[in-house]
Design an enzyme around this catalytic site. Structure first.
Site, PDB file in Angstrom:
ATOM      1  N   ASP A  81      55.203  14.319  33.815  1.00  0.00           N
ATOM      2  CA  ASP A  81      56.181  13.632  32.985  1.00  0.00           C
ATOM      3  C   ASP A  81      57.213  14.679  32.538  1.00  0.00           C
ATOM      4  OD1 ASP A  81      57.307  11.668  31.171  1.00  0.00           O
ATOM      5  OD2 ASP A  81      56.264  12.737  29.571  1.00  0.00           O
ATOM      6  N   ASP A 112      60.100  14.285  29.479  1.00  0.00           N
ATOM      7  CA  ASP A 112      60.354  14.387  28.043  1.00  0.00           C
ATOM      8  C   ASP A 112      59.056  14.391  27.250  1.00  0.00           C
ATOM      9  OD1 ASP A 112      63.444  14.086  27.675  1.00  0.00           O
ATOM     10  OD2 ASP A 112      62.869  12.621  29.196  1.00  0.00           O
ATOM     11  N   ASP A 167      52.701  12.749  27.848  1.00  0.00           N
ATOM     12  CA  ASP A 167      52.517  12.776  26.398  1.00  0.00           C
ATOM     13  C   ASP A 167      52.480  11.402  25.747  1.00  0.00           C
ATOM     14  OD1 ASP A 167      55.553  12.519  24.766  1.00  0.00           O
ATOM     15  OD2 ASP A 167      55.430  12.525  26.934  1.00  0.00           O
TER      16      ASP A 167
END
Length: 252
Positions: A23, A25, A205
């Site tokens: 991922d 961001d 996240d």
């Protein structure tokens, strides 16, 4: 009393048998007040290039950003990637584009911008087929933006709400009749060389990454939650982007 969130161990090293999915961001990059304000450290660019070479190309980004935005962030290096939470994907000549946005989305965007304008710092991000309402820099806008998105959803047949960290997206639920999420994107990569036959490793996240964690767990892979502890399908954890940089940098 609620059960405590379990403390997860750090992930194992990335070895030559792995296929790495990342991922962006909140995982590779620290959050910024707006999506356009993030910065990509030079050492991260070098680590990604080195891992891409070491793993014979089996490194891909799996992000909520569009492919075009990912390419701009990492230019001139172009990597295999899935964008818009799996609505678009690219690997050489394989993959697919995101669906075309319905005409109604333009009107929804204009109305969303009026709502955001009442809250300095709130942002409406046009992603083409999707629309993201951000309130990271304007937490007071959270309730109104979420209420607007919920009310707008019936005007967009085939769309669903995609919650994230200080953001709510209006996005197509499926693409070409199939599931469109990060897990489906990872599994599609795993059916292709050079990813096929490797052990999948995915770091993310957000709750949008949970589908990716489930996909790699089903393949006996390594799922890594980045950031603050929370309930998750992930089996391992890292404290934040700096820890991710150290983890992948040590293997690059």
């Amino acid at each position: 009393m609620a059960a405590e969130t379990p403390v997860l161990p750090p992930p194992p090293p990335i070895d030559d048998s792995c296929a790495l999915f990342l991922d962006v961001d909140g995982t590779l990059l620290d959050f910024a007040p707006s999506p356009d304000e993030v910065s990509v450290p030079g050492h991260l660019r070098e680590a990604l290039r080195a891992l891409h070479r070491r793993l014979d190309g089996a490194v891909a980004l799996v992000s909520g950003r569009s492919l075009a935005t990912l390419d701009t962030l990492l230019a001139p290096h172009v990597m295999p990637a899935a964008g818009l939470h799996g609505l678009e994907r690219r690997h050489g000549r394989r993959g697919h584009r995101a669906p075309r946005a319905p005409a109604a989305l333009a009107l929804v965007r204009t109305e969303a911008e009026r709502v955001a304008a009442r809250h300095p710092g709130a942002i409406v991000e046009d992603k083409g087929a999707a629309l993201a309402l951000h309130w990271r820099a304007a937490p007071q806008a959270s309730g109104e933006l979420q209420a607007f998105a919920i009310a707008a959803l019936p005007r967009l047949p085939g769309y669903r709400l995609q919650p994230g960290n200080d953001v709510l997206e209006l996005r197509p639920a499926e693409h070409k009749g199939g599931r469109a999420d990060k897990g489906a994107a990872i599994l599609a990569f795993m059916d292709e060389a050079p990813f096929a036959g490797r052990r999948p490793v995915f770091a993310g996240d957000d709750i949008t990454d949970e589908a990716g964690f489930a996909a790699v767990n089903a393949r006996d892979g390594v799922s890594v939650l980045v950031g603050l502890p929370r309930e998750s399908a992930a089996h391992f954890a890292l404290a934040g982007p700096a820890a991710v940089h150290a983890w992948i940098g040590a293997q690059a």
